[in-house]
Design a protein around this motif. Structure first.
Motif, PDB file in Angstrom:
ATOM      1  N   VAL A  16      45.635  84.027   0.475  1.00 53.41           N
ATOM      2  CA  VAL A  16      45.935  85.103   1.429  1.00 53.41           C
ATOM      3  C   VAL A  16      47.347  84.829   1.940  1.00 53.41           C
ATOM      4  O   VAL A  16      47.575  83.803   2.594  1.00 53.41           O
ATOM      5  CB  VAL A  16      44.925  85.143   2.600  1.00 53.41           C
ATOM      6  CG1 VAL A  16      45.353  86.169   3.646  1.00 53.41           C
ATOM      7  CG2 VAL A  16      43.519  85.453   2.094  1.00 53.41           C
ATOM      8  N   PRO A  17      48.296  85.711   1.627  1.00 52.61           N
ATOM      9  CA  PRO A  17      49.693  85.462   2.031  1.00 52.61           C
ATOM     10  C   PRO A  17      49.819  85.231   3.533  1.00 52.61           C
ATOM     11  O   PRO A  17      49.171  85.890   4.345  1.00 52.61           O
ATOM     12  CB  PRO A  17      50.411  86.741   1.607  1.00 52.61           C
ATOM     13  CG  PRO A  17      49.553  87.329   0.537  1.00 52.61           C
ATOM     14  CD  PRO A  17      48.139  86.951   0.885  1.00 52.61           C
ATOM     15  N   ARG A  18      50.679  84.275   3.858  1.00 55.05           N
ATOM     16  CA  ARG A  18      50.893  83.875   5.252  1.00 55.05           C
ATOM     17  C   ARG A  18      52.229  84.423   5.718  1.00 55.05           C
ATOM     18  O   ARG A  18      53.240  84.242   5.038  1.00 55.05           O
ATOM     19  CB  ARG A  18      50.864  82.341   5.322  1.00 55.05           C
ATOM     20  CG  ARG A  18      51.160  81.771   6.682  1.00 55.05           C
ATOM     21  CD  ARG A  18      50.893  80.284   6.777  1.00 55.05           C
ATOM     22  NE  ARG A  18      51.483  79.463   5.753  1.00 55.05           N
ATOM     23  CZ  ARG A  18      52.087  78.295   5.981  1.00 55.05           C
ATOM     24  NH1 ARG A  18      52.185  77.818   7.200  1.00 55.05           N
ATOM     25  NH2 ARG A  18      52.588  77.598   4.989  1.00 55.05           N
ATOM     26  N   PRO A  19      52.264  85.079   6.897  1.00 58.09           N
ATOM     27  CA  PRO A  19      53.560  85.500   7.447  1.00 58.09           C
ATOM     28  C   PRO A  19      54.475  84.296   7.633  1.00 58.09           C
ATOM     29  O   PRO A  19      54.004  83.188   7.928  1.00 58.09           O
ATOM     30  CB  PRO A  19      53.198  86.125   8.801  1.00 58.09           C
ATOM     31  CG  PRO A  19      51.749  86.482   8.691  1.00 58.09           C
ATOM     32  CD  PRO A  19      51.142  85.462   7.755  1.00 58.09           C
ATOM     33  N   ALA A  20      55.765  84.496   7.460  1.00 62.30           N
ATOM     34  CA  ALA A  20      56.747  83.404   7.522  1.00 62.30           C
ATOM     35  C   ALA A  20      56.683  82.636   8.841  1.00 62.30           C
ATOM     36  O   ALA A  20      56.941  81.433   8.870  1.00 62.30           O
ATOM     37  CB  ALA A  20      58.149  83.955   7.287  1.00 62.30           C
ATOM     38  N   ASP A  21      56.339  83.297   9.935  1.00 59.74           N
ATOM     39  CA  ASP A  21      56.332  82.630  11.240  1.00 59.74           C
ATOM     40  C   ASP A  21      54.964  82.063  11.627  1.00 59.74           C
ATOM     41  O   ASP A  21      54.812  81.498  12.703  1.00 59.74           O
ATOM     42  CB  ASP A  21      56.851  83.570  12.330  1.00 59.74           C
ATOM     43  CG  ASP A  21      56.050  84.865  12.433  1.00 59.74           C
ATOM     44  OD1 ASP A  21      55.269  85.181  11.508  1.00 59.74           O
ATOM     45  OD2 ASP A  21      56.212  85.569  13.443  1.00 59.74           O
ATOM     46  N   ALA A  22      53.969  82.181  10.758  1.00 58.49           N
ATOM     47  CA  ALA A  22      52.632  81.646  11.047  1.00 58.49           C
ATOM     48  C   ALA A  22      52.524  80.229  10.491  1.00 58.49           C
ATOM     49  O   ALA A  22      52.805  80.001   9.325  1.00 58.49           O
ATOM     50  CB  ALA A  22      51.559  82.535  10.444  1.00 58.49           C
ATOM     51  N   GLN A  23      52.150  79.288  11.351  1.00 56.03           N
ATOM     52  CA  GLN A  23      52.018  77.896  10.923  1.00 56.03           C
ATOM     53  C   GLN A  23      50.580  77.471  10.702  1.00 56.03           C
ATOM     54  O   GLN A  23      50.290  76.715   9.794  1.00 56.03           O
ATOM     55  CB  GLN A  23      52.630  76.972  11.972  1.00 56.03           C
ATOM     56  CG  GLN A  23      54.130  77.002  12.009  1.00 56.03           C
ATOM     57  CD  GLN A  23      54.618  75.948  12.991  1.00 56.03           C
ATOM     58  OE1 GLN A  23      54.534  76.133  14.204  1.00 56.03           O
ATOM     59  NE2 GLN A  23      55.098  74.841  12.466  1.00 56.03           N
ATOM     60  N   TYR A  24      49.681  77.929  11.567  1.00 55.56           N
ATOM     61  CA  TYR A  24      48.316  77.430  11.578  1.00 55.56           C
ATOM     62  C   TYR A  24      47.318  78.587  11.557  1.00 55.56           C
ATOM     63  O   TYR A  24      47.618  79.690  11.996  1.00 55.56           O
ATOM     64  CB  TYR A  24      48.080  76.584  12.834  1.00 55.56           C
ATOM     65  CG  TYR A  24      49.059  75.453  12.966  1.00 55.56           C
ATOM     66  CD1 TYR A  24      48.963  74.328  12.157  1.00 55.56           C
ATOM     67  CD2 TYR A  24      50.104  75.504  13.886  1.00 55.56           C
ATOM     68  CE1 TYR A  24      49.868  73.281  12.260  1.00 55.56           C
ATOM     69  CE2 TYR A  24      51.016  74.461  14.000  1.00 55.56           C
ATOM     70  CZ  TYR A  24      50.895  73.362  13.178  1.00 55.56           C
ATOM     71  OH  TYR A  24      51.793  72.331  13.287  1.00 55.56           O
ATOM     72  N   PRO A  25      46.083  78.317  11.104  1.00 53.80           N
ATOM     73  CA  PRO A  25      45.073  79.373  11.054  1.00 53.80           C
ATOM     74  C   PRO A  25      44.464  79.679  12.422  1.00 53.80           C
ATOM     75  O   PRO A  25      44.490  78.847  13.325  1.00 53.80           O
ATOM     76  CB  PRO A  25      44.017  78.785  10.112  1.00 53.80           C
ATOM     77  CG  PRO A  25      44.140  77.303  10.303  1.00 53.80           C
ATOM     78  CD  PRO A  25      45.603  77.046  10.549  1.00 53.80           C
ATOM     79  N   VAL A  26      43.920  80.877  12.527  1.00 56.37           N
ATOM     80  CA  VAL A  26      43.097  81.286  13.666  1.00 56.37           C
ATOM     81  C   VAL A  26      41.682  81.415  13.112  1.00 56.37           C
ATOM     82  O   VAL A  26      41.439  82.193  12.189  1.00 56.37           O
ATOM     83  CB  VAL A  26      43.548  82.649  14.244  1.00 56.37           C
ATOM     84  CG1 VAL A  26      42.665  83.040  15.428  1.00 56.37           C
ATOM     85  CG2 VAL A  26      45.014  82.637  14.630  1.00 56.37           C
ATOM     86  N   TRP A  27      40.748  80.649  13.647  1.00 56.90           N
ATOM     87  CA  TRP A  27      39.378  80.638  13.129  1.00 56.90           C
ATOM     88  C   TRP A  27      38.584  81.804  13.702  1.00 56.90           C
ATOM     89  O   TRP A  27      38.665  82.101  14.902  1.00 56.90           O
ATOM     90  CB  TRP A  27      38.694  79.318  13.489  1.00 56.90           C
ATOM     91  CG  TRP A  27      39.325  78.184  12.758  1.00 56.90           C
ATOM     92  CD1 TRP A  27      40.376  77.419  13.183  1.00 56.90           C
ATOM     93  CD2 TRP A  27      39.012  77.720  11.450  1.00 56.90           C
ATOM     94  NE1 TRP A  27      40.717  76.503  12.215  1.00 56.90           N
ATOM     95  CE2 TRP A  27      39.889  76.671  11.136  1.00 56.90           C
ATOM     96  CE3 TRP A  27      38.059  78.101  10.505  1.00 56.90           C
ATOM     97  CZ2 TRP A  27      39.844  75.990   9.927  1.00 56.90           C
ATOM     98  CZ3 TRP A  27      38.010  77.416   9.301  1.00 56.90           C
ATOM     99  CH2 TRP A  27      38.894  76.378   9.022  1.00 56.90           C
ATOM    100  N   VAL A  28      37.804  82.448  12.829  1.00 61.26           N
ATOM    101  CA  VAL A  28      36.952  83.562  13.241  1.00 61.26           C
ATOM    102  C   VAL A  28      35.567  83.404  12.624  1.00 61.26           C
ATOM    103  O   VAL A  28      35.405  82.761  11.590  1.00 61.26           O
ATOM    104  CB  VAL A  28      37.562  84.933  12.851  1.00 61.26           C
ATOM    105  CG1 VAL A  28      38.888  85.172  13.554  1.00 61.26           C
ATOM    106  CG2 VAL A  28      37.716  85.088  11.344  1.00 61.26           C
ATOM    107  N   SER A  29      34.589  84.014  13.277  1.00 62.97           N
ATOM    108  CA  SER A  29      33.212  84.040  12.772  1.00 62.97           C
ATOM    109  C   SER A  29      32.973  85.380  12.105  1.00 62.97           C
ATOM    110  O   SER A  29      33.480  86.414  12.551  1.00 62.97           O
ATOM    111  CB  SER A  29      32.218  83.865  13.919  1.00 62.97           C
ATOM    112  OG  SER A  29      32.424  82.622  14.550  1.00 62.97           O
ATOM    113  N   LEU A  30      32.164  85.343  11.047  1.00 61.22           N
ATOM    114  CA  LEU A  30      31.887  86.548  10.276  1.00 61.22           C
ATOM    115  C   LEU A  30      30.598  87.241  10.693  1.00 61.22           C
ATOM    116  O   LEU A  30      30.290  88.315  10.187  1.00 61.22           O
ATOM    117  CB  LEU A  30      31.836  86.206   8.783  1.00 61.22           C
ATOM    118  CG  LEU A  30      33.151  85.681   8.209  1.00 61.22           C
ATOM    119  CD1 LEU A  30      32.956  85.164   6.797  1.00 61.22           C
ATOM    120  CD2 LEU A  30      34.210  86.773   8.242  1.00 61.22           C
TER     121      LEU A  30
END
Length: 190
Positions: free
Chosen positions: A58-72
């Motif tokens: 999943v492509p990452r925006p250039a300014d994003a360093q870390y993931p944001v966790w979500v529940s499905l």
């Protein structure tokens, strides 16, 4: 056009404030440090690996360093507690990096991620043959210098976090590279 999917994430109220103020939120190092205390360096290293490996799927925006966790699912989401907010979001499915919770636990512990139960049996038998009681030591100590092929096999297996689909039940979890205000559907205060 990607389908949308409802997800949930429990966050500090400052995340909601930033979403409302700027329209966007990215996870920052200081948030990971505040949440993880003495274990922060470990998690920062782990999330850097996750970002490098995950952006291939999943492509990452250039300014994003870390993931944001979500529940499905609502059943598996973190419940609101005092001092938090639970955000319900409707996000494009192609923005989600979906993984299996148990495989993530293997990666966190620096263990081999097996293809299946038979592969896990073979791997554990190999560890036993070599007299290795803690396979994590092959990664985070000099023990890996004595077993470089085994160490390499473990590290290569970690890509299975992204390539093997989550098992049935509530084993699926996901991350996003960013949160956008336009995705916000509901806020529940803890």
């Amino acid at each position: 056009m990607s389908q949308e999917r409802t997800v949930w994430t429990r966050q500090h109220p400052a995340v909601l404030e930033e979403l409302e103020r700027t329209g966007r939120y990215l996870t920052r190092e200081e948030a990971i440090r505040a949440k993880n205390g003495d274990m922060a360096d470990f998690y920062l290293e782990l999330y850097r690996w996750y970002a490098r490996a995950g952006e291939r799927y999943v492509p990452r925006p250039a300014d994003a360093q870390y993931p944001v966790w979500v529940s499905l699912s609502q059943d598996s989401m973190l419940q609101p507690v005092e001092g938090t907010v639970v955000l319900t979001l409707s996000v494009p499915e192609d923005a989600l990096l979906i993984t299996d919770m148990e495989r993530w636990g293997y990666r966190v512990n620096q263990w081999y991620i097996p293809l299946d139960a038979e592969d896990e049996k073979r791997h554990n038998a190999e560890l036993e043959r070599y007299g290795i009681a803690s396979e994590g030591a092959l990664i985070d100590s000099d023990k890996g210098n004595f077993y470089p092929l085994l160490r390499s096999k473990i590290i290569k297996s970690w890509d299975r976090l992204f390539t093997c689909p989550p098992r049935p039940g509530d084993m699926a979890q996901a991350t996003l590279w960013e949160l956008k205000h336009e995705w916000l559907r509901e806020v529940v205060w803890g």
